[in-house]
Design a protein around this motif. Structure first.
Motif, PDB file in Angstrom:
ATOM      1  N   PHE A 121      -1.806   0.205  -2.301  1.00  0.00           N
ATOM      2  CA  PHE A 121      -1.972  -0.988  -3.225  1.00  0.00           C
ATOM      3  C   PHE A 121      -0.683  -0.261  -4.013  1.00  0.00           C
ATOM      4  CE2 PHE A 121      -2.384  -0.251  -7.917  1.00  0.00           C
ATOM      5  CZ  PHE A 121      -2.904  -1.580  -8.079  1.00  0.00           C
ATOM      6  N   ILE A 122       0.024   1.012  -4.506  1.00  0.00           N
ATOM      7  CA  ILE A 122       0.642   1.787  -4.584  1.00  0.00           C
ATOM      8  C   ILE A 122       1.816   0.861  -4.006  1.00  0.00           C
ATOM      9  CG2 ILE A 122       2.396   3.365  -5.106  1.00  0.00           C
ATOM     10  CD1 ILE A 122      -0.030   5.497  -5.344  1.00  0.00           C
ATOM     11  N   LYS A 157       2.193  -2.840  -5.258  1.00  0.00           N
ATOM     12  CA  LYS A 157       2.896  -3.074  -6.664  1.00  0.00           C
ATOM     13  C   LYS A 157       3.704  -2.504  -6.646  1.00  0.00           C
ATOM     14  CE  LYS A 157       1.484  -4.025 -10.539  1.00  0.00           C
ATOM     15  NZ  LYS A 157       1.561  -4.915 -10.782  1.00  0.00           N
ATOM     16  N   PHE A 158       4.776  -1.487  -6.232  1.00  0.00           N
ATOM     17  CA  PHE A 158       6.402  -1.716  -6.373  1.00  0.00           C
ATOM     18  C   PHE A 158       6.910  -2.265  -5.181  1.00  0.00           C
ATOM     19  CE2 PHE A 158      10.202   0.460  -3.896  1.00  0.00           C
ATOM     20  CZ  PHE A 158      10.527   0.877  -5.115  1.00  0.00           C
ATOM     21  N   TYR A 197       5.898  -5.633  -5.149  1.00  0.00           N
ATOM     22  CA  TYR A 197       6.118  -6.358  -6.364  1.00  0.00           C
ATOM     23  C   TYR A 197       6.872  -6.739  -7.281  1.00  0.00           C
ATOM     24  CZ  TYR A 197       4.447  -9.645  -9.576  1.00  0.00           C
ATOM     25  OH  TYR A 197       4.667 -10.963 -10.315  1.00  0.00           O
ATOM     26  N   THR A 198       7.464  -5.400  -7.485  1.00  0.00           N
ATOM     27  CA  THR A 198       8.384  -5.340  -8.655  1.00  0.00           C
ATOM     28  C   THR A 198       9.952  -6.119  -7.712  1.00  0.00           C
ATOM     29  OG1 THR A 198       9.318  -3.086  -8.262  1.00  0.00           O
ATOM     30  CG2 THR A 198       6.999  -3.328  -9.707  1.00  0.00           C
ATOM     31  N   PHE A 204      -0.293 -12.590  -7.668  1.00  0.00           N
ATOM     32  CA  PHE A 204      -0.406 -10.691  -7.157  1.00  0.00           C
ATOM     33  C   PHE A 204      -0.904  -9.037  -7.478  1.00  0.00           C
ATOM     34  CE2 PHE A 204       1.553  -7.300  -4.820  1.00  0.00           C
ATOM     35  CZ  PHE A 204       2.265  -7.853  -3.535  1.00  0.00           C
ATOM     36  N   ASN A 205      -1.082  -9.639  -8.586  1.00  0.00           N
ATOM     37  CA  ASN A 205      -2.131  -8.734  -9.600  1.00  0.00           C
ATOM     38  C   ASN A 205      -3.645  -9.140  -8.698  1.00  0.00           C
ATOM     39  OD1 ASN A 205       0.381  -7.184 -10.745  1.00  0.00           O
ATOM     40  ND2 ASN A 205       0.272  -8.959 -12.215  1.00  0.00           N
ATOM     41  N   LEU A 253      -4.192  -7.803  -5.502  1.00  0.00           N
ATOM     42  CA  LEU A 253      -4.196  -6.439  -5.377  1.00  0.00           C
ATOM     43  C   LEU A 253      -5.844  -5.514  -5.857  1.00  0.00           C
ATOM     44  CD1 LEU A 253      -0.666  -5.283  -6.240  1.00  0.00           C
ATOM     45  CD2 LEU A 253      -1.665  -5.507  -3.537  1.00  0.00           C
ATOM     46  N   CYS A 265      -8.973  -3.930  -3.352  1.00  0.00           N
ATOM     47  CA  CYS A 265      -9.313  -3.266  -4.049  1.00  0.00           C
ATOM     48  C   CYS A 265     -11.129  -2.863  -3.937  1.00  0.00           C
ATOM     49  CB  CYS A 265      -8.233  -1.949  -5.676  1.00  0.00           C
ATOM     50  SG  CYS A 265      -6.904  -1.562  -4.840  1.00  0.00           S
TER      51      CYS A 265
END
Length: 178
Positions: free
Chosen positions: A17-18, A21-22, A24-25, A75-76, A79, A83
């Motif tokens: 996940f982390i 998410k990173f 994605y930025t 995308f969010n 994720l 999870c």
């Protein structure tokens, strides 16, 4: 205790996940084409609209005056769904091989759910915006768009959880009976 045996899988899920998410930025439209293109195709089928892809902007539908781009990729949701499904599947996985398969299965399922939910969200948003223009012309487009997004995503996350839990509960109970 079953939960203690799942801790490494929970940590792997959180790590994925982390990392995602990173990532994605740092991503742009081209990096998210795996979500944007199928979503755009479904929206195009539902609306009868054709789009043009611009790397720096996304998929533009001229006749609808909408842009499907990075923030519309879902995308969010992907994720969160990943999870949620991983943690839920781990709750029912009793064999080590099933636990190892949980993460890829949850990722694949989340991908397909994301495409469906995202296309649905955009389609509903288009319809709501058209209706709002007729009845509530003063409502800002962004507020309505965000509201439809939150309601749609939350509703589908809850539905996916309930259906998945019911399926796994039934499967687990039937396995115990045999």
């Amino acid at each position: 205790m079953q939960t203690n045996k799942n801790i490494p899988f929970y940590l792997k899920t959180i790590g994925i996940f982390i990392l995602l998410k990173f990532g994605y930025t740092l991503a742009d439209n081209d990096n998210l084409i795996f979500l944007l293109k199928p979503t755009d195709k479904i929206v195009g089928l539902l609306t009868g609209s054709h789009s043009v892809y611009f790397s720096d902007k996304g998929y533009y539908h001229d006749n609808l005056n909408i842009l499907i781009e990075k923030s519309c990729s879902g995308f969010n949701f992907l994720l969160l769904c990943f999870c949620m499904l991983t943690f839920l599947f781990l709750k029912y996985a009793d064999k080590t091989i099933l636990k190892f398969l949980t993460i890829p299965i949850a990722l694949i399922a989340s991908y397909f759910f994301t495409i469906f939910v995202n296309a649905s969200r955009i389609f509903v948003s288009i319809i709501m915006q058209q209706q709002a223009n007729n009845f509530l012309p003063d409502i800002p487009h962004l507020i309505l768009h965000e509201l439809v997004g939150v309601i749609t995503n939350l509703t589908f996350l809850i539905l996916i959880y309930i259906v998945s839990e019911k399926f796994l509960t039934n499967k687990y109970q039937n396995a115990k009976l045999t």
